[in-house]
Enzyme design. Structure first.
Site, PDB file in Angstrom:
ATOM      1  N   LYS A   1      -0.103   6.368  -2.890  1.00  0.00           N
ATOM      2  CA  LYS A   1       1.508   6.870  -2.485  1.00  0.00           C
ATOM      3  C   LYS A   1       2.380   7.484  -2.090  1.00  0.00           C
ATOM      4  O   LYS A   1       2.522   8.312  -0.751  1.00  0.00           O
ATOM      5  CB  LYS A   1       2.812   5.806  -2.685  1.00  0.00           C
ATOM      6  CG  LYS A   1       1.903   3.950  -3.160  1.00  0.00           C
ATOM      7  CD  LYS A   1       2.836   3.280  -3.951  1.00  0.00           C
ATOM      8  CE  LYS A   1       2.711   1.488  -3.592  1.00  0.00           C
ATOM      9  NZ  LYS A   1       2.727   1.071  -4.258  1.00  0.00           N
TER      10      LYS A   1
ATOM     11  N   GLN B   1       7.068   1.078  -8.943  1.00  0.00           N
ATOM     12  CA  GLN B   1       5.977   0.202  -8.963  1.00  0.00           C
ATOM     13  C   GLN B   1       5.959  -0.997 -10.001  1.00  0.00           C
ATOM     14  O   GLN B   1       6.371  -0.860 -11.073  1.00  0.00           O
ATOM     15  CB  GLN B   1       4.882   1.627  -9.895  1.00  0.00           C
ATOM     16  CG  GLN B   1       3.815   1.452  -9.659  1.00  0.00           C
ATOM     17  CD  GLN B   1       3.146   0.877  -8.324  1.00  0.00           C
ATOM     18  OE1 GLN B   1       3.114   1.430  -6.873  1.00  0.00           O
ATOM     19  NE2 GLN B   1       2.400  -0.660  -8.310  1.00  0.00           N
TER      20      GLN B   1
ATOM     21  N   ASP C   1      10.760  -2.052   0.068  1.00  0.00           N
ATOM     22  CA  ASP C   1       8.697  -3.060  -0.077  1.00  0.00           C
ATOM     23  C   ASP C   1       9.660  -4.317   0.168  1.00  0.00           C
ATOM     24  O   ASP C   1       8.428  -5.550   0.527  1.00  0.00           O
ATOM     25  CB  ASP C   1       8.641  -3.610  -1.560  1.00  0.00           C
ATOM     26  CG  ASP C   1       7.917  -2.402  -2.572  1.00  0.00           C
ATOM     27  OD1 ASP C   1       6.791  -2.939  -1.909  1.00  0.00           O
ATOM     28  OD2 ASP C   1       7.620  -1.995  -3.935  1.00  0.00           O
TER      29      ASP C   1
END
Ligand code: NAP
Length: 281
Positions: free
Chosen positions: A52, A96, A119
């Site tokens: 990422k 995460q 997200d």
């Protein structure tokens, strides 16, 4: 049969994003910024976070990486996320998952404001998707939609079947297809006659997490098959679709690896840019 090349498409999107983030910078005098929080040393999570951060560099996005020890307290993680929420240089926040077991993930994710929730996991953003309102959509299903669009696959009026109903893949996937005017059926572990239902699909999306679950008898001749699954079998990555036997029946199919997977990070970067642009309105 046409193979949908997610790796190539994701690289194209990153290049497009680079241009857009440069325009953003020229216009507002600041960079688009994404904060990534990793708690602990889970090796798979470390790889995801590294990818990422690399994706950010390629797309001209500034990344703020925060690595906390595996024994970090609930308070420490919440305080960090709240400080990122208040930071104007940070347009998107990603924590995460999975988090270490002693942490309450729900409470930590709740510290991410909906307008920085890149997200798209929050109740607010999933609700906005259900209501067809502007919001942020989970990256993996969004990546599937982008692959369909860029492959010239029409969705309106098609019969779509999604196998899987998780909050991060199956459920938002079904809503996106419904919002694009498909007739959608969602299958899950309690669905009887699953094979017959799948065999009616013009577009079949598999998001189950079971290697080679979708077999040729479950697929209609000429269907579009999207394989979201990532499973490790004998050290090899395989999808939820029995690619070898299913592919010859399809009009379009995604491979694993190199299909949906690379699109997820591309969509995360895109969501970050979209959040940054909305913050400037
Ligand atoms: P998940 O939370 O475990 O959900 C799996 C879904 O599949 C559930 O809804 C479950 O039904 C359903 N299912 C399980 N066994 C089934 C069966 N025998 N018949 C019918 N349905 C069944 O998984 P997820 O997070 O959605 O991920 C799904 C897959 O996508 C995994 O392989 C994951 O690694 C992969 N993935 C890939 C990406 C990417 O970037 N490409 C991103 C995220 C996930 P119930 O609800 O009834 O339990």
């Amino acid at each position: 049969m046409t193979l949908i090349d997610g790796k190539k498409t994701a690289a194209e999107i990153r290049a497009e994003l680079r241009e857009e983030t440069m325009r953003f910078e020229a216009r507002y005098g600041k960079k688009v910024g994404l904060a990534v929080v990793l708690v602990g040393e889970d090796p798979a999570s470390q790889v995801y976070v590294r990818n990422k951060i690399r994706g950010c560099e390629e797309a001209g996005i500034r990344s703020f990486a925060h690595f906390l020890p595996a024994d970090a307290s609930q308070k420490a993680v919440e305080e960090l996320v709240c400080s990122l929420a208040a930071d104007d240089a940070v347009h998107g926040i990603l924590v995460q998952l999975p988090l270490p077991a002693h942490l309450d993930a729900k409470r930590i994710l709740a510290c991410i404001p909906a307008d920085k929730d890149v997200d798209g996991f929050s109740a607010e953003n999933l609700g906005r998707l259900a209501l067809q309102e502007e919001g942020t959509v989970a990256c993996t299903p969004l990546g599937v939609m982008e692959l369909l669009r860029r492959s010239g696959i029409g969705i309106c009026g098609k019969r779509a079947v999604v196998i899987g109903r998780s909050n991060i893949v199956g459920r938002p996937m079904a809503l996106l297809l419904l919002n694009a005017d498909a007739t959608v059926t969602v299958c899950h572990s309690k669905t009887p006659d699953l094979a017959q239902i799948c065999a009616q699909a013009d577009i079949l999306v598999a998001a189950i997490g079971r290697p080679r679950f979708v077999t040729a008898d479950m697929v209609k001749e000429g269907a579009v098959v999207i394989d979201v699954g990532i499973n490790r079998v004998d050290g090899k990555l395989v999808g939820d679709v029995d690619f070898e036997h299913v592919a010859p029946k399809t009009s379009f199919i995604t491979p694993v690896p190199g299909g949906v997977g690379p699109m997820t990070i591309a969509m995360l970067l895109k969501n970050t840019l979209v959040c940054a642009e909305r913050a400037m309105r």
